[in-house]
Design a protein around this motif. Structure first.
Motif, PDB file in Angstrom:
ATOM      1  N   LEU A  15       0.832  -1.201   0.000  1.00  0.00           N
ATOM      2  CA  LEU A  15       0.000   0.000   0.000  1.00  0.00           C
ATOM      3  C   LEU A  15       0.872   1.258   0.000  1.00  0.00           C
ATOM      4  CD1 LEU A  15      -2.712  -1.281   2.463  1.00  0.00           C
ATOM      5  CD2 LEU A  15      -3.153  -0.510   0.109  1.00  0.00           C
ATOM      6  N   ALA A  16       1.959   1.216   0.741  1.00  0.00           N
ATOM      7  CA  ALA A  16       2.887   2.347   0.771  1.00  0.00           C
ATOM      8  C   ALA A  16       3.518   2.555  -0.607  1.00  0.00           C
ATOM      9  CB  ALA A  16       3.968   2.129   1.821  1.00  0.00           C
ATOM     10  N   ALA A  17       3.883   1.464  -1.256  1.00  0.00           N
ATOM     11  CA  ALA A  17       4.516   1.564  -2.577  1.00  0.00           C
ATOM     12  C   ALA A  17       3.573   2.164  -3.615  1.00  0.00           C
ATOM     13  CB  ALA A  17       4.983   0.189  -3.035  1.00  0.00           C
ATOM     14  N   PHE A  18       2.288   1.884  -3.483  1.00  0.00           N
ATOM     15  CA  PHE A  18       1.319   2.363  -4.457  1.00  0.00           C
ATOM     16  C   PHE A  18       0.679   3.692  -4.053  1.00  0.00           C
ATOM     17  CE2 PHE A  18       0.773  -2.413  -5.118  1.00  0.00           C
ATOM     18  CZ  PHE A  18       1.706  -2.452  -6.133  1.00  0.00           C
ATOM     19  N   ALA A  19       1.052   4.226  -2.913  1.00  0.00           N
ATOM     20  CA  ALA A  19       0.397   5.420  -2.360  1.00  0.00           C
ATOM     21  C   ALA A  19       0.468   6.632  -3.279  1.00  0.00           C
ATOM     22  CB  ALA A  19       0.996   5.768  -1.001  1.00  0.00           C
ATOM     23  N   ALA A  64      -5.807  -4.456   6.462  1.00  0.00           N
ATOM     24  CA  ALA A  64      -4.428  -4.903   6.691  1.00  0.00           C
ATOM     25  C   ALA A  64      -4.010  -4.663   8.130  1.00  0.00           C
ATOM     26  CB  ALA A  64      -3.479  -4.194   5.732  1.00  0.00           C
ATOM     27  N   VAL A  65      -4.305  -3.493   8.634  1.00  0.00           N
ATOM     28  CA  VAL A  65      -3.887  -3.104   9.982  1.00  0.00           C
ATOM     29  C   VAL A  65      -4.617  -3.909  11.050  1.00  0.00           C
ATOM     30  CG1 VAL A  65      -3.954  -1.166  11.612  1.00  0.00           C
ATOM     31  CG2 VAL A  65      -3.104  -0.818   9.298  1.00  0.00           C
ATOM     32  N   ALA A  66      -5.834  -4.341  10.763  1.00  0.00           N
ATOM     33  CA  ALA A  66      -6.633  -5.075  11.754  1.00  0.00           C
ATOM     34  C   ALA A  66      -5.950  -6.341  12.245  1.00  0.00           C
ATOM     35  CB  ALA A  66      -8.001  -5.412  11.164  1.00  0.00           C
ATOM     36  N   ALA A  77       5.013  -2.158  11.168  1.00  0.00           N
ATOM     37  CA  ALA A  77       4.261  -1.832   9.953  1.00  0.00           C
ATOM     38  C   ALA A  77       4.527  -0.393   9.522  1.00  0.00           C
ATOM     39  CB  ALA A  77       2.768  -2.050  10.188  1.00  0.00           C
ATOM     40  N   TYR A  78       4.511   0.502  10.487  1.00  0.00           N
ATOM     41  CA  TYR A  78       4.756   1.914  10.172  1.00  0.00           C
ATOM     42  C   TYR A  78       6.179   2.112   9.649  1.00  0.00           C
ATOM     43  CZ  TYR A  78       4.972   6.967  10.585  1.00  0.00           C
ATOM     44  OH  TYR A  78       5.128   8.302  10.305  1.00  0.00           O
ATOM     45  N   LEU A 102      -1.956   5.909   7.815  1.00  0.00           N
ATOM     46  CA  LEU A 102      -1.484   4.685   8.449  1.00  0.00           C
ATOM     47  C   LEU A 102      -1.311   4.895   9.946  1.00  0.00           C
ATOM     48  CD1 LEU A 102      -0.379   1.798   8.428  1.00  0.00           C
ATOM     49  CD2 LEU A 102       1.847   2.754   7.744  1.00  0.00           C
ATOM     50  N   LYS A 103      -0.710   5.991  10.299  1.00  0.00           N
ATOM     51  CA  LYS A 103      -0.497   6.311  11.715  1.00  0.00           C
ATOM     52  C   LYS A 103      -1.828   6.364  12.454  1.00  0.00           C
ATOM     53  CE  LYS A 103       2.529   9.384  14.154  1.00  0.00           C
ATOM     54  NZ  LYS A 103       3.220  10.668  14.142  1.00  0.00           N
ATOM     55  N   ALA A 104      -2.815   6.987  11.856  1.00  0.00           N
ATOM     56  CA  ALA A 104      -4.143   7.071  12.472  1.00  0.00           C
ATOM     57  C   ALA A 104      -4.766   5.682  12.621  1.00  0.00           C
ATOM     58  CB  ALA A 104      -5.044   7.986  11.648  1.00  0.00           C
ATOM     59  N   GLU A 105      -4.640   4.847  11.590  1.00  0.00           N
ATOM     60  CA  GLU A 105      -5.170   3.485  11.647  1.00  0.00           C
ATOM     61  C   GLU A 105      -4.494   2.650  12.719  1.00  0.00           C
ATOM     62  OE1 GLU A 105      -7.639   1.722  10.177  1.00  0.00           O
ATOM     63  OE2 GLU A 105      -8.311   3.436   9.003  1.00  0.00           O
ATOM     64  N   LEU A 106      -3.215   2.900  12.909  1.00  0.00           N
ATOM     65  CA  LEU A 106      -2.431   2.139  13.893  1.00  0.00           C
ATOM     66  C   LEU A 106      -2.618   2.637  15.316  1.00  0.00           C
ATOM     67  CD1 LEU A 106       0.842   1.732  11.827  1.00  0.00           C
ATOM     68  CD2 LEU A 106      -0.788  -0.077  12.408  1.00  0.00           C
TER      69      LEU A 106
END
Length: 111
Positions: A15-19, A64-66, A77-78, A102-106
């Motif tokens: 997801l980071a690569a495609f962001a 993913a994060v779940a 992950a971060y 991502l940070k918010a999700e984590l």
């Protein structure tokens, strides 16, 4: 680490690569390095299927994060996502926005 947790970490890296929508060879190489470090196919990761799920938006950041429960896995992950976003030398606005999401999700406590 379970196969589900490994899959989640690799999904975050993808997801980071495609962001930013850019096709960076450096980011691809970083994702490959991460996949290898996580055990790749030998760990039961179906990397082509995972890539397809991410690209076709069947697997997003919340899903993913779940799978990542321990704080150490969430931090990992971060950090992996930061490594992917930094692989080509600079973070774009889209990548910075992705990392903030991502940070918010984590849980928002990562730096």
């Amino acid at each position: 680490m379970t196969a589900e947790e490994q899959r989640a970490l690799l999904a975050v890296a993808l997801l980071a690569a495609f962001a930013d929508g850019d096709k960076s060879e450096a980011e691809r190489e970083e994702v490959k390095r991460i996949a290898t470090a996580l055990g790749g196919q030998a760990a039961g990761l179906n990397i082509p299927a995972l890539m397809q799920d991410v690209l076709l938006k069947r697997l997003g950041l919340p899903e993913a994060v779940a799978a990542l429960k321990p704080p150490e896995q969430r931090q990992l992950a971060y950090e992996l996502a930061v490594c992917v976003c930094d692989a080509d030398g600079a973070q774009t606005l889209a990548e910075r926005q992705f990392l903030a999401s991502l940070k918010a999700e984590l849980g928002g406590t990562l730096d």
